[in-house]
Design an enzyme around this catalytic site. Sequence first.
Site, PDB file in Angstrom:
ATOM      1  N   VAL A 139      -8.757   2.659   2.055  1.00 28.06           N
ATOM      2  CA  VAL A 139      -7.652   3.180   1.245  1.00 28.06           C
ATOM      3  C   VAL A 139      -6.366   2.829   1.978  1.00 28.06           C
ATOM      4  O   VAL A 139      -6.356   2.766   3.187  1.00 28.06           O
ATOM      5  CB  VAL A 139      -7.734   4.707   1.041  1.00 28.06           C
ATOM      6  CG1 VAL A 139      -8.927   5.074   0.213  1.00 28.06           C
ATOM      7  CG2 VAL A 139      -7.769   5.431   2.355  1.00 28.06           C
ATOM      8  N   CYS A 140      -5.298   2.541   1.244  1.00 29.73           N
ATOM      9  CA  CYS A 140      -4.134   1.986   1.935  1.00 29.73           C
ATOM     10  C   CYS A 140      -2.851   2.223   1.161  1.00 29.73           C
ATOM     11  O   CYS A 140      -2.878   2.682   0.036  1.00 29.73           O
ATOM     12  CB  CYS A 140      -4.219   0.476   2.068  1.00 29.73           C
ATOM     13  SG  CYS A 140      -5.828  -0.171   2.390  1.00 29.73           S
ATOM     14  N   THR A 141      -1.732   1.832   1.778  1.00 22.87           N
ATOM     15  CA  THR A 141      -0.462   1.713   1.074  1.00 22.87           C
ATOM     16  C   THR A 141       0.134   0.356   1.408  1.00 22.87           C
ATOM     17  O   THR A 141       0.204   0.001   2.577  1.00 22.87           O
ATOM     18  CB  THR A 141       0.524   2.822   1.516  1.00 22.87           C
ATOM     19  OG1 THR A 141      -0.084   4.095   1.299  1.00 22.87           O
ATOM     20  CG2 THR A 141       1.823   2.733   0.724  1.00 22.87           C
TER      21      THR A 141
END
Length: 392
Positions: A139-141
């Site tokens: 999961v990331c931005t």
Amino acid sequence: MGRCVLLLLAALFTVVSTQFVPPYTEDCRADMYPPKGPTFKKGVNWYTVDLDLPPSKRWTTLISDKKAELGKMIQAIKDLANALMPSGKLILLVDTLLPLMVDTLPHPFNEEIKGIARDADVPLGEVALFNIFYEVFTVCTSIVAEDNKGNLIHARNLDFGLFLGWDTKNKSWIISEMLKPLVVNLDFKRNNQTVFKSTNFAGYVGMLTGMKPHVFTLTMNERFSLDGGYVGIMEWIFGKRDGMWMSFLTRSVLENATSYTEAKTRLAQTKMLAPAYFILGGNQTGQGCIITRSREFSVDVLEIDLKLGRWYVLETNYDHWEEPLFLDDRRTPAMKCMNQTTQEKISVKTIYNVLSTKPVLNKLTTYTTLMQVSEGSLESYVRDCPNPCMPW
Ligand SMILES: *[C@@H]1O[C@H](CO)[C@@H](O)[C@H](O)[C@H]1NC(C)=O
Ligand SMILES: *[C@@H]1O[C@H](CO)[C@@H](O)[C@H](O)[C@H]1NC(C)=O
Ligand SMILES: *[C@@H]1O[C@H](CO)[C@@H](O)[C@H](O)[C@H]1NC(C)=O
Ligand SMILES: *[C@@H]1O[C@H](CO)[C@@H](O)[C@H](O)[C@H]1NC(C)=O
Ligand SMILES: *[C@@H]1O[C@H](CO)[C@@H](O)[C@H](O)[C@H]1NC(C)=O
């Protein structure tokens, strides 16, 4: 959907087994860059990967440096698997089934993974497992922003290890912590010249973050869906192999695409094993986009559009036209901080502030990478989220 279920399980797990951690948000951070403290001082170490070497020899220098850390990481994955299935059958399966799968992977990935297993003295199946992991739990931005001189800045937080063992004493995710010593910057060379640069985990041959200096920048975020990674990987194991592994596609694009347009076309049109978001930046004004992918095709492309006032595009792990899950809204705080920063003030320094604001920064965050295509610069920092901090 897949992510919702995972998150609810993770939430339940956290509440039951530790203590309740309320959603933790804070005001947009300022003055976080350059990062302080001993671990941050130098940034992340650089290694060269020589593409002129045979694939099985490319990772030898890196792996000989990181052998101990990689061994620990793989042991931690085995401990988790054994906790799940105490008979040891799961690892037996990994050690017998996955080595066969390595031979089905495309060149040069099959040879590179074999070379890593040899150099690290780790069973082949376990290195393969380590490489598959990222297709499932990331999961990331990611943000691509254009400043008012037309320079593109591409930055990302890489969050990994959701649901993989919460350490109640340290209030941290076991796998996320073990990954931090494996974070490296890589300079891929051909004919002694840089082809692309990347931030990566030692032992992993796909790419999640990278830049072709002066040409384009690329990051990948996971897109959760019922028809997600598991299905595609199962199909691959059972012989249906017409899709491409996502992180092999990004590696291949970084290695061989020669323009923003070519990269965009390949990322939008190649059939894949799992859905994904590709965040791509070019080298000219207006060249920044989020490609929302299903396994088969591109569902949507959102581009920077200065005329509409859209001077940045930002992706976490939800379709941009839908609301994020209330338990996991990193998009609103990140956009709030981008808007507060303004196009006039956006820079590597201020974008680092955005990525240092909780919960954009959280207990899963392993590294932050900052890229400036026109300078050909890539820098990255291993992250720590001081308590109180959201688990994701
Ligand atoms: C937890 O913290 C202790 C003390 O800071 C450290 O020795 C240990 O390695 C940590 N464990 C993990 C899994 O990070
Ligand atoms: C490769 O490039 C570096 C610096 O650019 C130079 O010092 C080195 O001699 C070169 N090596 C070869 C084999 O050409
Ligand atoms: C890039 O292209 C070269 C030459 O066609 C090929 O040998 C190499 O395997 C490609 N790299 C990747 C990662 O696909
Ligand atoms: C942008 O990339 C293209 C290759 O796609 C290259 O021809 C051009 O020189 C690059 N522009 C700059 C300003 O680096
Ligand atoms: C940020 O600004 C954009 C463009 O003006 C707007 O659409 C968006 O709602 C704003 N988001 C937040 C969280 O302030």
